[in-house]
Design a protein around this motif. Structure first.
Motif, PDB file in Angstrom:
ATOM      1  N   VAL A  16       0.840  -1.204   0.000  1.00  0.00           N
ATOM      2  CA  VAL A  16       0.000   0.000   0.000  1.00  0.00           C
ATOM      3  C   VAL A  16       0.874   1.253   0.000  1.00  0.00           C
ATOM      4  O   VAL A  16       0.623   2.214  -0.739  1.00  0.00           O
ATOM      5  N   LYS A  17       1.927   1.252   0.809  1.00  0.00           N
ATOM      6  CA  LYS A  17       2.825   2.408   0.870  1.00  0.00           C
ATOM      7  C   LYS A  17       3.560   2.617  -0.447  1.00  0.00           C
ATOM      8  O   LYS A  17       3.670   3.748  -0.936  1.00  0.00           O
ATOM      9  N   ASN A  18       4.078   1.532  -1.015  1.00  0.00           N
ATOM     10  CA  ASN A  18       4.817   1.655  -2.266  1.00  0.00           C
ATOM     11  C   ASN A  18       3.937   2.158  -3.401  1.00  0.00           C
ATOM     12  O   ASN A  18       4.344   3.016  -4.196  1.00  0.00           O
ATOM     13  N   ALA A  19       2.729   1.596  -3.498  1.00  0.00           N
ATOM     14  CA  ALA A  19       1.814   2.014  -4.558  1.00  0.00           C
ATOM     15  C   ALA A  19       1.421   3.477  -4.396  1.00  0.00           C
ATOM     16  O   ALA A  19       1.338   4.226  -5.383  1.00  0.00           O
ATOM     17  N   ALA A  20       1.194   3.908  -3.155  1.00  0.00           N
ATOM     18  CA  ALA A  20       0.836   5.305  -2.908  1.00  0.00           C
ATOM     19  C   ALA A  20       1.967   6.238  -3.322  1.00  0.00           C
ATOM     20  O   ALA A  20       1.745   7.295  -3.936  1.00  0.00           O
ATOM     21  N   VAL A  58       4.388   5.702  -5.603  1.00  0.00           N
ATOM     22  CA  VAL A  58       4.555   5.731  -7.053  1.00  0.00           C
ATOM     23  C   VAL A  58       3.444   6.534  -7.719  1.00  0.00           C
ATOM     24  O   VAL A  58       3.679   7.251  -8.709  1.00  0.00           O
ATOM     25  N   MET A  59       2.244   6.455  -7.167  1.00  0.00           N
ATOM     26  CA  MET A  59       1.095   7.110  -7.787  1.00  0.00           C
ATOM     27  C   MET A  59       0.828   8.511  -7.245  1.00  0.00           C
ATOM     28  O   MET A  59      -0.151   9.154  -7.604  1.00  0.00           O
ATOM     29  N   GLY A  60       1.710   8.984  -6.359  1.00  0.00           N
ATOM     30  CA  GLY A  60       1.599  10.346  -5.864  1.00  0.00           C
ATOM     31  C   GLY A  60       0.495  10.580  -4.861  1.00  0.00           C
ATOM     32  O   GLY A  60       0.026  11.721  -4.698  1.00  0.00           O
ATOM     33  N   ARG A  61       0.078   9.511  -4.171  1.00  0.00           N
ATOM     34  CA  ARG A  61      -0.958   9.668  -3.148  1.00  0.00           C
ATOM     35  C   ARG A  61      -0.321   9.934  -1.784  1.00  0.00           C
ATOM     36  O   ARG A  61       0.860   9.654  -1.561  1.00  0.00           O
ATOM     37  N   ARG A  62      -1.113  10.407  -0.841  1.00  0.00           N
ATOM     38  CA  ARG A  62      -0.615  10.753   0.485  1.00  0.00           C
ATOM     39  C   ARG A  62      -0.703   9.556   1.431  1.00  0.00           C
ATOM     40  O   ARG A  62      -1.712   9.340   2.090  1.00  0.00           O
TER      41      ARG A  62
END
Length: 270
Positions: free
Chosen positions: A72-76, A78-82
């Motif tokens: 979840v952290k890695n995907a966030a 890469v995708m510019g989420r907080r």
């Protein structure tokens, strides 16, 4: 250790013992888990002449969870989420995938039409047996068309066509008592190159919590599939290098105690 087999009777489950497969009397793994054919055996075949099929070829439902914090952290990132939403820690969230798009070991996966960003996802899945309990575990590849998924997610309903085209399961189902504490090493390779490595023991949400949440306000049926979600670093998206899968690539997902789930990416679906 159980698997559906293709030999004289296509799709009947078998029990693997060394280099032999014992064909069971139950016609499906779901029926076996709920008592059908438990005490009877039909035939015995050498393992090397049997083609393994998807353990559950048409599951009643497929729920895929999101249980690894690192993913979840890695995907966030890469995708510019907080970061990780606070709600993620409160419940083991999931989405429903497509039970009509199940592929087994060594089956070719059609490349999804309209996509140029095909990804693998390294997961383990629980298969529900009798009385809503876990009957066994298998390897799961939650194939993802990241560009299609990227169009869908801002709408707010979760992934749909980005996941709709294929889910792979296999090569076998291993019962919980055979696997012990489930601290299983997980590896993904593309054309022989290691691309991902993690451990099933890193799940934030437990299997007990996942089963309880899936069963809340409904009934789990034999053959239902509950995916763990992607282990940390377990997909191309997380690495941020956009080395997306191409037609002709071979993807191998290996989990200790379960085996290797291998699929080749085919041509673009017509």
């Amino acid at each position: 250790m159980f698997t559906p087999l293709e030999h004289e009777v296509r799709g009947w489950p078998g029990r693997i013992e060394g280099d032999r497969v014992i064909q069971l009397a139950a016609q499906t793994l779901e029926a076996f888990f709920t008592g059908g054919g438990q005490a009877r055996e039909h035939a015995e075949f050498p393992l090397d002449v049997v083609r393994l099929l998807a353990p559950v070829r048409r599951p009643p439902s497929v729920r895929d969870f999101y249980a690894f914090e690192e993913h979840v952290k890695n995907a966030a990132r890469v995708m510019g989420r907080r970061g990780v939403p606070a709600q993620w820690y409160e419940i083991p969230a999931f989405y429903f995938s497509n039970p009509a798009a199940i592929y087994g070991p060594d089956e070719e996966i059609p490349y999804p039409q309209g996509s140029g960003a095909l990804d693998y996802e390294l997961e383990v899945a629980a298969v529900i047996g009798a009385d809503g309990a876990i009957g066994g575990f298998t390897v799961m590849n939650d194939w993802s068309a990241r560009d299609l998924q990227g169009l869908e997610m801002p709408i707010g309903l979760g992934p749909a066509k980005g996941k709709d085209f294929a889910t792979s399961l296999g090569p076998v189902v291993v019962t919980p008592d055979e696997l012990g504490e489930l601290r299983l090493e997980m590896v993904a390779r593309v054309n022989g190159e290691e691309r991902s490595r993690g451990n099933l023991g890193a799940m934030y949400h437990s299997w007990e919590a996942i089963v309880a949440h899936a069963a809340r306000n409904t009934e789990l049926r034999p053959g239902d599939v509950l995916g763990s979600g992607t282990v940390g670093t377990g997909c191309i998206l997380e690495h941020g290098d956009e080395r997306w899968l191409q037609p002709g690539d071979t993807v191998e997902l290996e989990v200790d105690g379960i085996g290797v789930l291998r699929n080749r990416v085919g041509t673009i679906r017509g």
